[in-house]
Design a protein around this motif. Structure first.
Motif, PDB file in Angstrom:
ATOM      1  N   ALA A 165      -2.034 -13.322  -1.162  1.00 20.81           N
ATOM      2  CA  ALA A 165      -1.818 -11.884  -1.184  1.00 20.81           C
ATOM      3  C   ALA A 165      -1.108 -11.516  -2.480  1.00 20.81           C
ATOM      4  O   ALA A 165      -0.313 -12.274  -3.005  1.00 20.81           O
ATOM      5  N   ALA A 166      -1.396 -10.322  -3.000  1.00 20.36           N
ATOM      6  CA  ALA A 166      -0.793  -9.823  -4.241  1.00 20.36           C
ATOM      7  C   ALA A 166      -1.120 -10.713  -5.428  1.00 20.36           C
ATOM      8  O   ALA A 166      -0.307 -10.889  -6.321  1.00 20.36           O
ATOM      9  N   THR A 167      -2.304 -11.275  -5.425  1.00 19.92           N
ATOM     10  CA  THR A 167      -2.756 -12.054  -6.575  1.00 19.92           C
ATOM     11  C   THR A 167      -3.708 -11.210  -7.413  1.00 19.92           C
ATOM     12  O   THR A 167      -4.211 -10.183  -6.961  1.00 19.92           O
ATOM     13  N   SER A 213       6.542  -7.164   4.536  1.00 15.85           N
ATOM     14  CA  SER A 213       5.787  -7.852   5.581  1.00 15.85           C
ATOM     15  C   SER A 213       4.289  -7.612   5.425  1.00 15.85           C
ATOM     16  O   SER A 213       3.482  -8.541   5.540  1.00 15.85           O
ATOM     17  N   GLN A 214       3.910  -6.367   5.146  1.00 14.50           N
ATOM     18  CA  GLN A 214       2.498  -6.050   4.949  1.00 14.50           C
ATOM     19  C   GLN A 214       1.942  -6.767   3.732  1.00 14.50           C
ATOM     20  O   GLN A 214       0.815  -7.250   3.739  1.00 14.50           O
ATOM     21  N   ARG A 215       2.747  -6.843   2.707  1.00 11.39           N
ATOM     22  CA  ARG A 215       2.320  -7.515   1.492  1.00 11.39           C
ATOM     23  C   ARG A 215       2.054  -8.994   1.751  1.00 11.39           C
ATOM     24  O   ARG A 215       1.090  -9.569   1.252  1.00 11.39           O
ATOM     25  N   GLN A 220      11.733   0.440   5.945  1.00 12.14           N
ATOM     26  CA  GLN A 220      10.473   0.649   5.233  1.00 12.14           C
ATOM     27  C   GLN A 220      10.247  -0.446   4.208  1.00 12.14           C
ATOM     28  O   GLN A 220       9.113  -0.910   4.015  1.00 12.14           O
ATOM     29  N   VAL A 221      11.337  -0.877   3.561  1.00  9.68           N
ATOM     30  CA  VAL A 221      11.228  -1.971   2.582  1.00  9.68           C
ATOM     31  C   VAL A 221      10.758  -3.243   3.275  1.00  9.68           C
ATOM     32  O   VAL A 221       9.857  -3.939   2.787  1.00  9.68           O
ATOM     33  N   ASP A 222      11.362  -3.548   4.420  1.00  3.54           N
ATOM     34  CA  ASP A 222      10.954  -4.736   5.177  1.00  3.54           C
ATOM     35  C   ASP A 222       9.491  -4.638   5.603  1.00  3.54           C
ATOM     36  O   ASP A 222       8.756  -5.635   5.576  1.00  3.54           O
ATOM     37  N   LYS A 223       9.073  -3.440   5.983  1.00  2.00           N
ATOM     38  CA  LYS A 223       7.684  -3.238   6.413  1.00  2.00           C
ATOM     39  C   LYS A 223       6.723  -3.498   5.266  1.00  2.00           C
ATOM     40  O   LYS A 223       5.692  -4.169   5.434  1.00  2.00           O
ATOM     41  N   ALA A 277       6.018  -4.686  -6.632  1.00  2.00           N
ATOM     42  CA  ALA A 277       7.435  -4.482  -6.925  1.00  2.00           C
ATOM     43  C   ALA A 277       8.305  -5.484  -6.175  1.00  2.00           C
ATOM     44  O   ALA A 277       8.048  -5.780  -5.010  1.00  2.00           O
ATOM     45  N   PRO A 278       9.351  -6.021  -6.830  1.00  2.00           N
ATOM     46  CA  PRO A 278      10.296  -6.881  -6.122  1.00  2.00           C
ATOM     47  C   PRO A 278      11.129  -6.046  -5.142  1.00  2.00           C
ATOM     48  O   PRO A 278      11.123  -4.809  -5.201  1.00  2.00           O
ATOM     49  N   ARG A 279      11.862  -6.718  -4.263  1.00  3.73           N
ATOM     50  CA  ARG A 279      12.629  -6.028  -3.223  1.00  3.73           C
ATOM     51  C   ARG A 279      13.598  -5.000  -3.807  1.00  3.73           C
ATOM     52  O   ARG A 279      13.758  -3.907  -3.250  1.00  3.73           O
ATOM     53  N   LEU A 280      14.260  -5.333  -4.905  1.00  6.91           N
ATOM     54  CA  LEU A 280      15.229  -4.408  -5.487  1.00  6.91           C
ATOM     55  C   LEU A 280      14.568  -3.093  -5.879  1.00  6.91           C
ATOM     56  O   LEU A 280      15.127  -2.010  -5.652  1.00  6.91           O
TER      57      LEU A 280
END
Length: 295
Positions: free
Chosen positions: A246-248, A226-228, A220-223, A205-208
């Protein structure tokens, strides 16, 4: 005296003709310059358009590169790419990471509209109208409390009424009563009609979308972001500590039915252009994808 006047008139005539010829020459020159400028602009635009298409191809190759480490992320991460002297920025977004207008219920959609600035009442109204737009007339599951009926559209002077069927494109959302161009631009990137999931996949999911999924909790969003970036586990996704991969899409994943949005932004010779396409993968090597949207 008469001869002098004749010479004077002759001189004036010569000067007038000379002036007219000069004006015609200047006009012809300006017309030529204008034509040249128009042709140059047309050539620059054609050059840019063809290279935007090359950007789409590059993203497709990077999506499922046989070399796993070279695969691009599918969570909207931008990549720099240069081709034929044009610098581009390209991103790939898995549509599974968005809210599906045809599947998400009003309670799922409401936080998205609140996250872009609507108060709870306004967000509830617009999400009710979205659900009502796609609800069949024969259905008992109506959402008409906030004015989404055919009669409401007629009373508002709209020459159309709800489809009473699935949204065909995200842009169709502009027809929903209460939607404005400014509001649409704020939420467009978080919406899809291609995932067929009732909720977004937070792994891509994108940030929005993450902000809407975690209301009032930007930490939590920032976390998650960052984990992603550091690598994570997810269905059909690779897990690695290499930020670039990552996320590929994981090697060997079946992409049949998966939809991806590819965005290309480029500048050339003072011109700026974008290309946005949505492709659905088929799993057929002879025709690996179908174009669902091209802007």
């Amino acid at each position: 005296m008469k001869r002098a006047r004749e010479r004077g008139w002759a001189l004036i005539s010569v000067l007038w003709v000379t002036a007219m010829l000069a004006m015609m020459a200047a006009a012809a020159q300006e017309l030529t310059l204008t034509s040249v400028r128009a042709e140059r602009r047309a050539l620059a635009r054609a050059h840019l358009d063809s290279d935007l298409d090359a950007g789409i191809v590059r993203a497709l190759l990077a999506l499922d590169d046989s070399r796993a480490a070279n695969r691009w992320r599918v969570d909207g991460t931008p990549y720099a790419f240069s081709y034929d002297g044009i610098d581009m920025t390209i991103s790939v977004q898995d549509e599974d990471g968005k809210f599906d207008l045809n599947e998400a219920d009003d309670d799922t959609l409401q936080p998205l509209f609140e996250s872009v600035g609507l108060d709870s009442r306004s967000a509830s109204a617009i999400t009710d109208r979205i659900v009502e737009w796609r609800t069949e007339l024969t259905s008992s599951d109506t959402h008409t409390l906030n004015g989404g009926t055919d009669q409401d559209y007629a009373a508002a002077g709209r020459p159309w009424h709800p489809r009473h069927g699935d949204f065909q494109t995200v842009s169709e959302l502009n027809l929903v009563l209460g939607m404005t161009p400014a509001l649409f631009e704020k939420v467009r990137s978080a919406l899809t009609v291609y995932s067929r999931n009732d909720s977004p996949d937070p792994n891509v999911a994108p940030r929005l979308v993450l902000t809407a999924l975690n209301p009032g909790n930007p930490g939590q969003v920032d976390k998650i972001m960052s984990q992603r970036a550091g690598g994570f586990s997810g269905v059909g996704l690779s897990t690695t500590q290499n930020n670039s991969s990552a996320a590929t899409v994981a090697p060997g994943s079946d992409l049949s039915g998966r939809a991806f949005e590819i965005d290309v932004d480029a500048r050339y010779a003072g011109h700026h252009s974008t290309r946005r396409v949505v492709l659905v993968m088929t799993g057929d090597t002879s025709r690996p994808y179908l174009v669902e949207s091209w802007e």
